[in-house]
Structure formats: C-alpha cells, structure tokens
Enzyme design. Structure first.
Site, PDB file in Angstrom:
ATOM      1  N   TYR A 189      93.125  19.352  10.931  1.00 26.48           N
ATOM      2  CA  TYR A 189      92.809  17.916  10.901  1.00 26.48           C
ATOM      3  C   TYR A 189      91.408  17.694  10.306  1.00 26.48           C
ATOM      4  CZ  TYR A 189      92.095  13.119  12.566  1.00 26.48           C
ATOM      5  OH  TYR A 189      91.825  11.776  12.643  1.00 26.48           O
ATOM      6  N   SER A 227      87.266  10.782   9.426  1.00 31.05           N
ATOM      7  CA  SER A 227      86.976  10.911  10.852  1.00 31.05           C
ATOM      8  C   SER A 227      85.689  11.711  11.032  1.00 31.05           C
ATOM      9  CB  SER A 227      88.109  11.640  11.566  1.00 31.05           C
ATOM     10  OG  SER A 227      87.695  12.027  12.861  1.00 31.05           O
ATOM     11  N   ASN A 245     101.791  -0.264  10.050  1.00 34.96           N
ATOM     12  CA  ASN A 245     102.731  -0.771  11.057  1.00 34.96           C
ATOM     13  C   ASN A 245     102.269  -0.575  12.489  1.00 34.96           C
ATOM     14  OD1 ASN A 245     103.086   1.953  11.166  1.00 34.96           O
ATOM     15  ND2 ASN A 245     105.305   1.946  10.888  1.00 34.96           N
ATOM     16  N   GLY A 301      98.594   0.698  15.230  1.00 36.13           N
ATOM     17  CA  GLY A 301      97.236   1.212  15.393  1.00 36.13           C
ATOM     18  C   GLY A 301      96.204   0.480  14.545  1.00 36.13           C
ATOM     19  N   ILE A 302      95.274   1.260  14.004  1.00 37.45           N
ATOM     20  CA  ILE A 302      94.168   0.705  13.233  1.00 37.45           C
ATOM     21  C   ILE A 302      94.686   0.002  11.975  1.00 37.45           C
ATOM     22  CG2 ILE A 302      92.090   1.352  11.946  1.00 37.45           C
ATOM     23  CD1 ILE A 302      91.923   3.829  13.892  1.00 37.45           C
ATOM     24  N   GLY A 303      95.717   0.602  11.349  1.00 31.57           N
ATOM     25  CA  GLY A 303      96.272   0.024  10.122  1.00 31.57           C
ATOM     26  C   GLY A 303      96.864  -1.357  10.342  1.00 31.57           C
ATOM     27  N   GLY A 332     100.182   3.126   6.489  1.00 32.19           N
ATOM     28  CA  GLY A 332     100.185   3.207   7.953  1.00 32.19           C
ATOM     29  C   GLY A 332      99.835   1.872   8.592  1.00 32.19           C
TER      30      GLY A 332
HETATM   31  N1  NAP Z   1      92.503   6.858  16.737  1.00 33.45           N
HETATM   32  C1  NAP Z   1      91.348   7.472  16.567  1.00 33.45           C
HETATM   33  O1  NAP Z   1      90.584   7.671  17.540  1.00 33.45           O
HETATM   34  C2  NAP Z   1      90.924   7.922  15.203  1.00 33.45           C
HETATM   35  C3  NAP Z   1      89.670   8.553  15.071  1.00 33.45           C
HETATM   36  C4  NAP Z   1      89.267   8.968  13.798  1.00 33.45           C
HETATM   37  C5  NAP Z   1      90.071   8.744  12.696  1.00 33.45           C
HETATM   38  N2  NAP Z   1      91.296   8.142  12.855  1.00 33.45           N
HETATM   39  C6  NAP Z   1      92.131   7.911  11.655  1.00 33.45           C
HETATM   40  O2  NAP Z   1      92.543   6.569  11.592  1.00 33.45           O
HETATM   41  C7  NAP Z   1      93.772   6.486  10.851  1.00 33.45           C
HETATM   42  C8  NAP Z   1      94.776   5.615  11.608  1.00 33.45           C
HETATM   43  O3  NAP Z   1      95.066   6.245  12.817  1.00 33.45           O
HETATM   44  P1  NAP Z   1      95.618   5.527  14.131  1.00 33.45           P
HETATM   45  O4  NAP Z   1      94.780   6.023  15.242  1.00 33.45           O
HETATM   46  O5  NAP Z   1      95.774   4.076  13.904  1.00 33.45           O
HETATM   47  O6  NAP Z   1      97.035   6.296  14.247  1.00 33.45           O
HETATM   48  P2  NAP Z   1      98.531   5.809  14.558  1.00 33.45           P
HETATM   49  O7  NAP Z   1      98.525   4.637  15.483  1.00 33.45           O
HETATM   50  O8  NAP Z   1      99.252   7.038  14.952  1.00 33.45           O
HETATM   51  O9  NAP Z   1      99.026   5.335  13.132  1.00 33.45           O
HETATM   52  C9  NAP Z   1      99.254   6.243  12.098  1.00 33.45           C
HETATM   53  C10 NAP Z   1      99.924   5.533  10.949  1.00 33.45           C
HETATM   54  O10 NAP Z   1     100.156   6.455   9.894  1.00 33.45           O
HETATM   55  C11 NAP Z   1     101.502   6.349   9.457  1.00 33.45           C
HETATM   56  N3  NAP Z   1     101.996   7.648   8.999  1.00 33.45           N
HETATM   57  C12 NAP Z   1     102.057   8.808   9.702  1.00 33.45           C
HETATM   58  N4  NAP Z   1     102.662   9.765   8.981  1.00 33.45           N
HETATM   59  C13 NAP Z   1     103.003   9.201   7.792  1.00 33.45           C
HETATM   60  C14 NAP Z   1     103.691   9.668   6.614  1.00 33.45           C
HETATM   61  N5  NAP Z   1     104.179  10.915   6.540  1.00 33.45           N
HETATM   62  N6  NAP Z   1     103.856   8.803   5.585  1.00 33.45           N
HETATM   63  C15 NAP Z   1     103.401   7.546   5.661  1.00 33.45           C
HETATM   64  N7  NAP Z   1     102.754   7.045   6.734  1.00 33.45           N
HETATM   65  C16 NAP Z   1     102.564   7.865   7.792  1.00 33.45           C
HETATM   66  C17 NAP Z   1     102.285   5.869  10.682  1.00 33.45           C
HETATM   67  O11 NAP Z   1     103.464   5.129  10.297  1.00 33.45           O
HETATM   68  P3  NAP Z   1     104.957   5.804  10.265  1.00 33.45           P
HETATM   69  O12 NAP Z   1     105.024   6.739  11.431  1.00 33.45           O
HETATM   70  O13 NAP Z   1     105.872   4.640  10.339  1.00 33.45           O
HETATM   71  O14 NAP Z   1     105.030   6.505   8.946  1.00 33.45           O
HETATM   72  C18 NAP Z   1     101.269   4.940  11.336  1.00 33.45           C
HETATM   73  O15 NAP Z   1     101.352   3.646  10.812  1.00 33.45           O
HETATM   74  C19 NAP Z   1      94.233   7.929  10.624  1.00 33.45           C
HETATM   75  O16 NAP Z   1      93.906   8.326   9.314  1.00 33.45           O
HETATM   76  C20 NAP Z   1      93.407   8.709  11.635  1.00 33.45           C
HETATM   77  O17 NAP Z   1      93.227  10.045  11.232  1.00 33.45           O
HETATM   78  C21 NAP Z   1      91.724   7.727  14.088  1.00 33.45           C
END
Ligand code: NAP
Ligand code: NAG
Ligand code: NAG
Length: 332
Positions: free
Chosen positions: A214, A186, A59, A61-63, A57
């Site tokens: 979740y 999380s 591409n 957000g956090i990744g 992930g």
């Molecule tokens: N944002 C928050 O407030 C928050 C809070 C607690 C925990 N988190 C955790 O932090 C992590 C990153 O989240 P984010 O907020 O940065 O979310 P995000 O911006 O939605 O990014 C999610 C990433 O996961 C990838 N992904 C989704 N489905 C996938 C699949 N089937 N196969 C491979 N890759 C997949 C997406 O890439 P593609 O769509 O290109 O596959 C994208 O790069 C997650 O594990 C989330 O649960 C976030």
C-alpha cells in the site's frame, strides 16, 4: 499458596494489559496531533457551472463526498468505479442533496488495463472536455495477487490504473485549460520500500507486507505527481494529498487483530468522509492552488513529504517503468 500465585499473575497480566493500552492510546494521540492538529476545511466558494469533473471511486467514502461537493458547485460529475448499485444510490443521494441532476456513472475497473482503455475511449468520444480529474479510487488490505496484466492488484488499482487512465485522458485535460489533476495519496507513503525493478511484483501477504505494498503504491503517487508537474503545460495543475485518517470502508478487508486495532484507532481519531474530502476539494477548486504544481497537501495546506519523492532519478525511473508496464508511449 497457589491462590496467591494465581492472584499475583492476574495482577501482573492486568498491569501489562493496561500499559499496552496506554501505549497504543499515546501513539494514536501522537499520530493524531502530528497529522491533524486542526482539521482543514476548503473555504473556496468557486462555482463550476459548465465544467466536467471525473471522480474515480466516487460511489462511497471520500470520493462520494468529493463528487457531492463538485456537483453542489454546478459541475457535471462523472463517477467511475465498479459497483453500479452503490453508484446508483450515490447518484440519487447527490442529486437529492445538491439539486444537480448532471451526475452520471460509468463502469471502470482499475485492476484491468483493458477496462481502463475502454473507459478512456468511451469518455473521449462522449465528452468534449475534462476540467477536473480526481484519482481517488484505492484499496488496502486486499490479498496480494497478480492481475490479468501481471501486476500486483493493489499496485494496479492504486497506481498503475490511475497512471494509465490519466495519460489516456491528457489530451482532453490539456485542451480544457485551466484544468486540474488531483491524486489521492496517503501519509503512509513515508513507509514505502520501493524497488523500481520490482514495481509490478506481487507483494507479501502478511500484515506488514500489505502495509508495504500500500505504502509503495502511495509513494508512486507522489513520484508520478512530480513527473507530470515537470511535463504538463502551464494551466494544468497536478498535486497529491493525504486526506487524513477517515472512517470509510477501506479498512474492512484487513483481517483479525489488524482490523480490530485499526478500527479502534479510527474510532478514536477518525474524520467523517466529508471532513476527509476537504483537501481533495481544495485542490480541485481553490484559487490559491492556481499555478501550484507537483506539491503534496494535508489539511488544505502544503505539507512535508518523504524525501524519497524528491529523488529526481527515482521520479524518472518510475515514470519510464510505468510507461513500459502500461504499454504507453510517453504522452508528453
Ligand atoms: N480512509 C482513510 O483513512 C485514507 C487515508 C489515506 C488515504 N486514503 C485514500 O483515499 C482514497 C479513498 O479511500 P476511501 O477511504 O474513501 O475508501 P473506500 O470508501 O473504500 O472507497 C474506495 C473507492 O475506490 C473504488 N475502487 C476500489 N477498487 C476499484 C477498482 N478496481 N476499480 C475502480 N474503482 C475501485 C471503490 O468503488 P468500487 O468498489 O465500486 O469499485 C470505492 O468507491 C483511496 O485512494 C485511499 O487510499 C484513505
Ligand atoms: C481521443 O480522441 C482524439 C480525437 O478526437 C484522438 O486523437 C485520441 O487518440 C483519442 N484518445 C483515446 C484515448 O481514445
Ligand atoms: C527514460 O526513458 C527515456 C526515453 O526512453 C530516456 O531518454 C531516459 O534516459 C530514461 N531515464 C531513466 C532515468 O531511465
């Protein structure tokens, strides 16, 4: 008379509305102060020249911010996700901002075990080491449905896919010691209602059902961190974390009132993705984390987690059940 009653009702409605707003605001502030009294920042200057890092992930957000930071430290960084176009843009951006050209994309769909296996095989034959594995990819608010592997899609993307991927890459990780595995969980893991027999079952599709699924996937992250920590040889660290509340695209699929409320709260207390990546980066590089295993972090510090994750029997049951569902033999 009728006017007076109408007036009275209007005032009452207004007062009720303002009280509700105040309540939501107070709750939001409480959560904010409880979870992020100070925003933690990774202060390590460690370089990673010659090392290889894999960020799922990566591409957006956090990744993306995690991948950028590791690239800035000189690592060769592989971004694994589905959206190739978003990945190409992310890579161009990372190369431009870090001057490091060793950033690549490889397709991975965590919702399909066949894709995970294919990815691991390709990685295994194309790269001779894996120093840092960041299990970051995740999704929330997806309509629950079964994958082709017969598992709830959110559980599979957030947990089982990462579980299988990591186990298939363990040989590489172990031979690259000192190496690190980082698992993005999380704070919502606190709200899990996990039943080992139902680990794969498709969740309910209402708002709370989605939250439970979740949360269950994120509790599995902590349980699995514990199981790995017990089994891995010295020199390989594995830890999990809560990144904070971060304004990314992850909430975009929650519909209607849920989305509006969460967006409102996010705006109130969100972190930028760069701020949200700090604890992940800390676990990837910091000297302080050397030899720290099986812990949970927030704001770049060890943090309290649900007592459910200290249930050793549950750790072992979930480990066994996960091996069964991913069709793996115990790798360790
Ligand atoms: N944002 C928050 O407030 C928050 C809070 C607690 C925990 N988190 C955790 O932090 C992590 C990153 O989240 P984010 O907020 O940065 O979310 P995000 O911006 O939605 O990014 C999610 C990433 O996961 C990838 N992904 C989704 N489905 C996938 C699949 N089937 N196969 C491979 N890759 C997949 C997406 O890439 P593609 O769509 O290109 O596959 C994208 O790069 C997650 O594990 C989330 O649960 C976030
Ligand atoms: C990776 O390659 C090694 C040999 O170099 C092999 O023993 C192992 O089974 C391979 N693992 C995967 C997941 O393909
Ligand atoms: C897990 O599986 C192993 C090997 O099959 C077995 O020895 C162990 O008792 C199981 N543990 C639990 C808690 O089911």
């Amino acid at each position: 008379m009728i006017l007076a009653i109408g007036y009275y009702l209007l005032i009452t409605a207004l007062i009720l509305f303002l009280t509700l707003c105040l309540l939501v605001l107070t709750t939001a502030l409480y959560v904010k102060l409880k979870l992020e009294p100070v925003k933690g920042v990774c202060t390590s200057n460690v370089r990673l020249d010659g090392k290889i890092a894999l960020v799922t992930g990566g591409n957006q957000g956090i990744g993306l911010e995690t991948a950028r930071d590791l690239a800035a430290r000189g690592a060769r960084v592989l971004i694994a996700c589905r959206d190739a176009k978003a990945a190409a843009e992310a890579i161009a951006d990372i190369r431009a901002t870090t001057g490091n050209d060793l950033v690549e994309f490889k397709h991975l769909d965590l919702a399909k075990f066949s894709s995970v296996r294919q990815f691991a095989e390709d990685f295994n034959s194309s790269y001779d080491r894996l120093d840092i594995l960041v299990n970051n990819a995740g999704c929330a608010g997806l309509r629950s449905k079964s994958t082709e592997d017969g598992i709830d899609v959110v559980m599979q993307v957030n947990y089982f896919g990462a579980f299988l991927l990591t186990n298939l890459l363990l040989d590489k990780i172990i031979t690259s010691k000192p190496s690190r595995i980082v698992i993005v969980s999380s704070w919502l893991h606190n709200y899990a209602k996990l039943r080992v027999e139902d680990l794969h079952k498709v969740g309910e599709n209402d708002f709370f059902g989605q939250i439970y699924t979740y949360s269950n996937s994120k509790l599995c992250d902590l349980l699995w961190t514990k199981a790995l920590a017990k089994r891995l040889p010295e020199g390989v660290t594995v830890n999990s974390l809560h990144p904070g509340v971060v304004k990314t695209n992850i909430f975009r699929r929650l519909s209607g009132f849920g989305l509006k409320l969460i967006n409102f709260l996010c705006d109130l207390m969100y972190k930028t993705p760069k701020e949200g990546a700090q604890t992940t980066i800390h676990l990837c590089v910091s000297e302080e984390v050397e030899g720290v295993r099986g812990k949970y972090f927030m704001e770049c510090k060890e943090a309290q987690y649900s007592s459910k994750a200290d249930d050793d029997a549950l750790v072992e049951q979930v480990w066994n059940k996960s091996l069964e569902l991913t069709n793996l033999r115990d790798p360790l």
